[in-house]
Design an enzyme around this catalytic site. Structure first.
Site, PDB file in Angstrom:
ATOM      1  CG  ASP A 114      -0.199   0.161   2.524  1.00 29.69           C
ATOM      2  OD1 ASP A 114       0.963  -0.275   2.601  1.00 29.69           O
ATOM      3  OD2 ASP A 114      -0.778   0.705   3.470  1.00 29.69           O
ATOM      4  CD  GLU A 115       4.798   3.664   2.826  1.00 24.30           C
ATOM      5  OE1 GLU A 115       5.144   4.755   3.309  1.00 24.30           O
ATOM      6  OE2 GLU A 115       4.799   2.597   3.474  1.00 24.30           O
TER       7      GLU A 115
END
Length: 343
Positions: A94-95
């Site tokens: 998620d990054e």
């Protein structure tokens, strides 16, 4: 992304919207994998034992993880990133770091790009993201955490020195809990304190990481955004429902873990030469043991034999709540191993 796993669950199940949600196991042996911002207000964080989380937030709602769903949404988000630049370096599901020195959309500034990416993510997934913008990876990462959730923070070149000097050392990207405690013990609490220390002193205190700490205290981080990051390890671990008190029972669980690890190695096509064993006792003390061989470890039987040898080296001092094994130390292309012979 903001509270990614929990936010996906709230998006997919409107009944969870606005409620304290934890993704993970809700039983006596469970651990929080992610927490919504409503839960974080009560001190619920990832890696927190579920029992502790429920004490802090009695109305906490536990949801079982759905990793295939999180991966599906992650692929949507990464696809959006690649519409703006090919220089995308994922840090996790998620990054990611994005180098937007040149961008495919021809937008005039990094801030405009971040705003458009945030809008697209919200429009296509219903989720919010926080963006950090600055002149290098270290500062961009810090900026991304600065105004969560749904934040956008810019550290401009003229702001760098004063921003770092005022920053608490525990908020420095790359400075973990143990290092923070060590720095506090020697009087380093903010960036300005770290900046006063010489390269020689920091190297003596923190080894090879000393040079990194010396540089980031001055806002220096020359690492490029690398879109082709190589996987460094594959591992698996399991927290037991009941503590294990005998080495015999632990060996049975080690067989199960080895089977899982072997499947993951085949799926990822990862090959490494170092095997590691991790054990966490019921008092949360953690120990690791590892062994490196000259060849790549790929076969189930060899993984099991090597992990059993590592386990046999240990004298259990308490009952065991967690067992993990992993493979790392991948061979580099064209690497040659020096063989040894008995004469």
């Amino acid at each position: 992304m903001d509270a990614f796993f929990a936010s996906v669950e709230q998006k997919d199940n409107p009944e969870l919207k606005g409620k304290a949600v934890a993704v993970g196991g809700g039983g006596d042996r469970g651990v929080v994998a992610a927490a919504s911002y409503e839960a974080r207000k009560f001190g619920v964080r990832s890696a927190l034992p579920s029992k502790t989380a429920l004490k802090r937030c009695p109305h906490l709602i536990f949801v079982k993880p759905r990793h295939s769903r999180y991966k599906e949404v992650s692929n949507q988000i990464m696809a959006i990133f690649h519409e703006f630049t090919d220089l995308v370096e994922p840090l996790s599901i998620d990054e990611a770091f994005l180098d937007v020195s040149q961008n495919k959309k021809g937008l005039p500034s990094a801030t405009a790009i971040a705003e458009e990416i945030k809008r697209r993510i919200k429009e296509e997934t219903g989720l919010t993201a926080s963006a950090g913008i600055s002149v290098n990876k270290f500062l961009a990462k810090i900026a991304s955490d600065y105004q969560k959730p749904d934040g956008l923070f810019v550290i401009k070149p003229k702001m760098v020195a004063s921003f770092i000097e005022k920053l608490s050392i525990e908020k420095f990207y790359g400075v973990g809990k143990v290092t923070t405690e060590k720095m506090h013990q020697i009087g380093i609490f903010h960036g300005k304190d770290l900046k006063k220390r010489s390269l020689l002193e920091l190297t003596r205190l923190f080894g090879k990481n000393g040079a990194y700490y010396y540089n980031i205290a001055r806002g220096i981080d020359d690492r490029e955004v690398n879109p082709n990051r190589i996987r460094k390890s594959v591992s698996t671990e399991n927290t037991f429902h009941d503590d294990i008190r005998s080495k015999e029972e632990l060996k049975k669980r080690l067989e199960e873990a080895t089977l899982d690890l072997h499947k993951r190695l085949k799926r990822t096509k990862f090959k490494g030469r170092t095997i590691s064993l991790k054990i966490k006792y019921s008092n949360f003390e953690q120990i690791t043991r590892s062994r490196t061989v000259l060849h790549e470890i790929t076969e189930y039987r060899e993984i099991l034999d090597l992990s059993n040898k590592l386990l046999n080296q240990l004298e259990l001092t308490d009952s065991v709540r967690l067992l993990g094994i992993g493979i790392s130390n991948q061979m580099k292309p064209n690497e040659v191993i020096q063989l040894t012979f008995d004469f």
